[in-house]
Enzyme design. Structure first.
Site, PDB file in Angstrom:
ATOM      1  CE  LYS A  66      -3.716  -2.524   2.266  1.00 31.23           C
ATOM      2  NZ  LYS A  66      -4.454  -2.805   3.509  1.00 31.23           N
ATOM      3  CE1 TYR A 188      -5.912  -3.706  -0.670  1.00 30.44           C
ATOM      4  CE2 TYR A 188      -7.213  -5.714  -0.485  1.00 30.44           C
ATOM      5  CZ  TYR A 188      -6.457  -4.722   0.096  1.00 30.44           C
ATOM      6  OH  TYR A 188      -6.242  -4.742   1.455  1.00 30.44           O
ATOM      7  CB  VAL A 257      -1.933  -9.921   7.433  1.00 31.29           C
ATOM      8  CG1 VAL A 257      -2.725  -8.841   8.151  1.00 31.29           C
ATOM      9  CG2 VAL A 257      -2.380 -10.086   5.995  1.00 31.29           C
TER      10      VAL A 257
END
Ligand code: GLU
Length: 303
Positions: A66, A188, A257
């Site tokens: 991101k 994404y 994550v």
């Protein structure tokens, strides 16, 4: 202390935490990763790299991507993205729907999932291939031309992606997406599924420590834009515990994550650490301990 010594201290500090915590099982293919791995790489602004442990093992970059999509959008059109996304810490879980609805579809910041979907949406409009544009940047800056998105991880996230779809539909309901929900989510999950090692990520992020200058000497971001991307990382880059992270580590960082954390020390370099088990804050527990020690024992810190 020399970088090699500080790296060893970091590995020692992390050792009790390695394998402790949870894997990101909500993305089924990330549940299969061996949690007992640990690697760290330090790239200095002149391109020199020091590594320890599993620093050359590729892992799923997830939310670390991101930072790079934000940099690409800011590089293309400056401040415009801030009309659609805020830059305040959310204090809420990274995949929260409640806050997004209460705030009329304008995500708090570009690093929670809602904000990242808006940034990817914009990159898709600007480039026609958001994840490919990101992958090409990663290939150029890391020096590994085979950097790729792992289709199995992307598929796995899509299959389990009810919440991501919900966030995207909510954004669309408020008119804050330009492409279709399916198109944005495909891009994404492909960006999050990029598979890279600590060494590669540290090299790829060096422009953030170099006032926006890429490895070929060209300028991706201006020094002012670079300062701003780093500032948003410091306040919003490590989920809803960015305050605690800043207290312990004290430098701009983005976690994912997959267990990676990318930390920027302006004018010095970039540290990337990876260990898959996540602490309660959602960031790698061993990674947090390692960065705490590294910034304590080296003089690589902003405070
Ligand atoms: N692809 C993950 C998701 O959207 C990224 C989460 C993260 O790394 O913080 O849930």
């Amino acid at each position: 202390m020399e970088i090699e010594d500080a790296l060893r201290r970091a590995q020692e500090a992390a050792a009790p935490e390695v394998g402790r915590g949870q894997l990101a099982t909500y993305i089924p293919s990330l549940a299969n990763v061996d949690p007992h791995q640990f690697g760290m790489a330090i790239a200095s602004v002149d391109g020199e790299v020091h590594v320890i442990g599993d620093a050359d093992v590729p892992f799923s970059v997830q939310s670390i991507s991101k930072v790079f999509t934000l940099a690409l959008v800011v590089a293309a059109e400056g401040e415009a993205i801030w009309k659609r996304v805020g830059r305040e810490p959310s204090g809420s879980p990274f995949n929260s729907l409640l806050q997004l609805d209460q705030e009329a579809g304008r995500p708090r910041n570009p690093f929670i999932n809602a904000g990242a979907l808006v940034v990817t949406d914009r990159l898709q409009s600007l480039s026609g291939d958001a994840s490919g544009t990101l992958r090409d940047l990663m290939r150029r800056e890391s020096g590994r031309s085979s950097v790729e998105s792992d289709p199995e991880v992307a598929r796995s996230e899509l299959e389990a992606g009810h919440r991501t779809y919900a966030v995207a539909h909510l954004l669309a309901s408020y008119g804050n997406l330009e492409s279709t929900v399916d198109e944005v989510i495909d891009q994404y999950v492909a960006q999050c599924a990029l598979s890279m090692s600590c060494r590669e990520l540290a090299l790829a992020g060096l422009f953030l420590a170099r006032d926006g200058v890429l490895s070929d000497g060209s300028q991706l971001l201006s020094p002012r834009e670079t300062k701003r991307v780093n500032a948003v990382m410091l306040t919003c880059g490590t989920y809803d515990s960015a305050g605690e992270f800043a207290y312990r580590v004290g430098v701009p960082a983005k976690s994912g994550v997959g267990g990676g954390i990318l930390a920027v020390i302006p004018d010095r370099g970039v540290a990337c650490v990876w260990s898959p088990a996540l602490g309660p804050s959602g960031s790698s527990a061993a990674g947090l301990a390692a960065l705490d020690a590294f910034t304590t024992y080296s003089d690589w810190t902003v405070f």
